[in-house]
Design a protein around this motif. Structure first.
Motif, PDB file in Angstrom:
ATOM      1  N   SER A  29       8.091   3.667 -16.129  1.00  0.00           N
ATOM      2  CA  SER A  29       8.139   3.958 -14.702  1.00  0.00           C
ATOM      3  C   SER A  29       7.655   2.767 -13.888  1.00  0.00           C
ATOM      4  O   SER A  29       6.888   1.941 -14.373  1.00  0.00           O
ATOM      5  N   GLU A  31       5.861   2.586 -10.252  1.00  0.00           N
ATOM      6  CA  GLU A  31       5.284   3.413  -9.201  1.00  0.00           C
ATOM      7  C   GLU A  31       4.882   2.551  -8.020  1.00  0.00           C
ATOM      8  O   GLU A  31       4.221   1.534  -8.193  1.00  0.00           O
ATOM      9  N   ASN A  32       5.260   2.977  -6.829  1.00  0.00           N
ATOM     10  CA  ASN A  32       4.873   2.281  -5.614  1.00  0.00           C
ATOM     11  C   ASN A  32       3.548   2.866  -5.131  1.00  0.00           C
ATOM     12  O   ASN A  32       3.511   3.952  -4.572  1.00  0.00           O
ATOM     13  N   LYS A  33       2.462   2.130  -5.358  1.00  0.00           N
ATOM     14  CA  LYS A  33       1.137   2.567  -4.920  1.00  0.00           C
ATOM     15  C   LYS A  33       0.648   1.736  -3.737  1.00  0.00           C
ATOM     16  O   LYS A  33      -0.543   1.675  -3.476  1.00  0.00           O
ATOM     17  N   THR A  46      10.997   0.010  -5.691  1.00  0.00           N
ATOM     18  CA  THR A  46      10.762   0.292  -7.113  1.00  0.00           C
ATOM     19  C   THR A  46      12.029   0.064  -7.935  1.00  0.00           C
ATOM     20  O   THR A  46      11.959  -0.458  -9.037  1.00  0.00           O
ATOM     21  N   LYS A  76       4.695   0.380 -18.267  1.00  0.00           N
ATOM     22  CA  LYS A  76       4.535   1.132 -17.016  1.00  0.00           C
ATOM     23  C   LYS A  76       4.019   0.131 -15.988  1.00  0.00           C
ATOM     24  O   LYS A  76       3.140  -0.681 -16.284  1.00  0.00           O
ATOM     25  N   GLU A  78       2.771  -0.548 -11.812  1.00  0.00           N
ATOM     26  CA  GLU A  78       2.348  -0.031 -10.514  1.00  0.00           C
ATOM     27  C   GLU A  78       2.386  -1.168  -9.505  1.00  0.00           C
ATOM     28  O   GLU A  78       1.822  -2.240  -9.761  1.00  0.00           O
ATOM     29  N   LEU A  80       0.945  -2.643  -6.326  1.00  0.00           N
ATOM     30  CA  LEU A  80      -0.314  -2.431  -5.630  1.00  0.00           C
ATOM     31  C   LEU A  80      -0.328  -2.976  -4.209  1.00  0.00           C
ATOM     32  O   LEU A  80      -0.934  -2.392  -3.314  1.00  0.00           O
ATOM     33  N   VAL A 105       1.006  -6.641  -8.798  1.00  0.00           N
ATOM     34  CA  VAL A 105       1.439  -5.538  -9.657  1.00  0.00           C
ATOM     35  C   VAL A 105       0.454  -5.357 -10.808  1.00  0.00           C
ATOM     36  O   VAL A 105      -0.214  -6.302 -11.237  1.00  0.00           O
ATOM     37  N   LYS A 106       0.378  -4.130 -11.279  1.00  0.00           N
ATOM     38  CA  LYS A 106      -0.449  -3.810 -12.433  1.00  0.00           C
ATOM     39  C   LYS A 106       0.480  -3.286 -13.517  1.00  0.00           C
ATOM     40  O   LYS A 106       1.321  -2.424 -13.255  1.00  0.00           O
TER      41      LYS A 106
END
Length: 165
Positions: A29, A31-33, A46, A76, A78, A80, A105-106
């Motif tokens: 995935s 994910e847009n955090k 994303t 995965k 994210e 950030l 990004v993470k």
């Protein structure tokens, strides 16, 4: 001489068959955090990041799979932070704008058993400098080239950091 040639052929054949095949990677995935700015909760971002991440994995000789069951590794990601830092300077009629697009990004790397192998945070930057002899108003929005560059740079660095030994 025939014995030596035969042994050399066997050693060479064994070394070719022992080469590691590319690891199969599944992207679980993106994910847009991102919490502030115009790109917070942006689903298009994303999808764009996932496509560039897939391209980077293939360019770096990883096999990408559509099935988590076939994967040796699962990634995965994210998002950030994504924003532009704008610097303006001007003297008399000379004007200089510098826009730096930044993406943080993470990434998480899991093995096929679901065990976390590595976690890393990466930042990518792409700069755009414009100079003019007349002051021209610019809106300071996202430039598509800068966005593509920063996503590509961040993705490459993320992959390298996740798979480093």
């Amino acid at each position: 001489l025939k014995l030596f040639t035969s042994m050399l052929a066997i050693v060479m054949l064994a070394s070719f068959t022992q080469q590691e095949s590319p690891k199969k990677v599944f992207i679980q995935s993106i994910e847009n955090k991102i919490e502030i700015g115009e790109l917070s909760n942006n689903r298009n971002l994303t999808f764009g990041v996932k496509n560039i991440l897939l391209e980077n994995l293939q360019e770096m000789n990883y096999d990408v799979t559509d099935s988590i069951k076939d994967a040796d590794y699962v990634i995965k990601v994210e998002l950030l932070y994504f924003d532009i830092i704008q610097t303006n300077s001007g003297v008399s009629l000379f004007h200089k704008d510098e826009n730096e697009t930044i993406l943080r990004v993470k990434g998480y790397l899991y093995d096929k058993n679901g065990k976390k192998v590595r976690e890393t945070i990466t930042s990518g930057k792409s700069s755009e400098i414009s100079m003019s002899t007349l002051i021209i108003s610019e809106n300071g929005g996202f430039n598509q080239t800068s966005v593509s560059n920063v996503i590509k740079k961040s993705s490459e660095t993320l992959i390298i950091n996740l798979f480093k030994r």
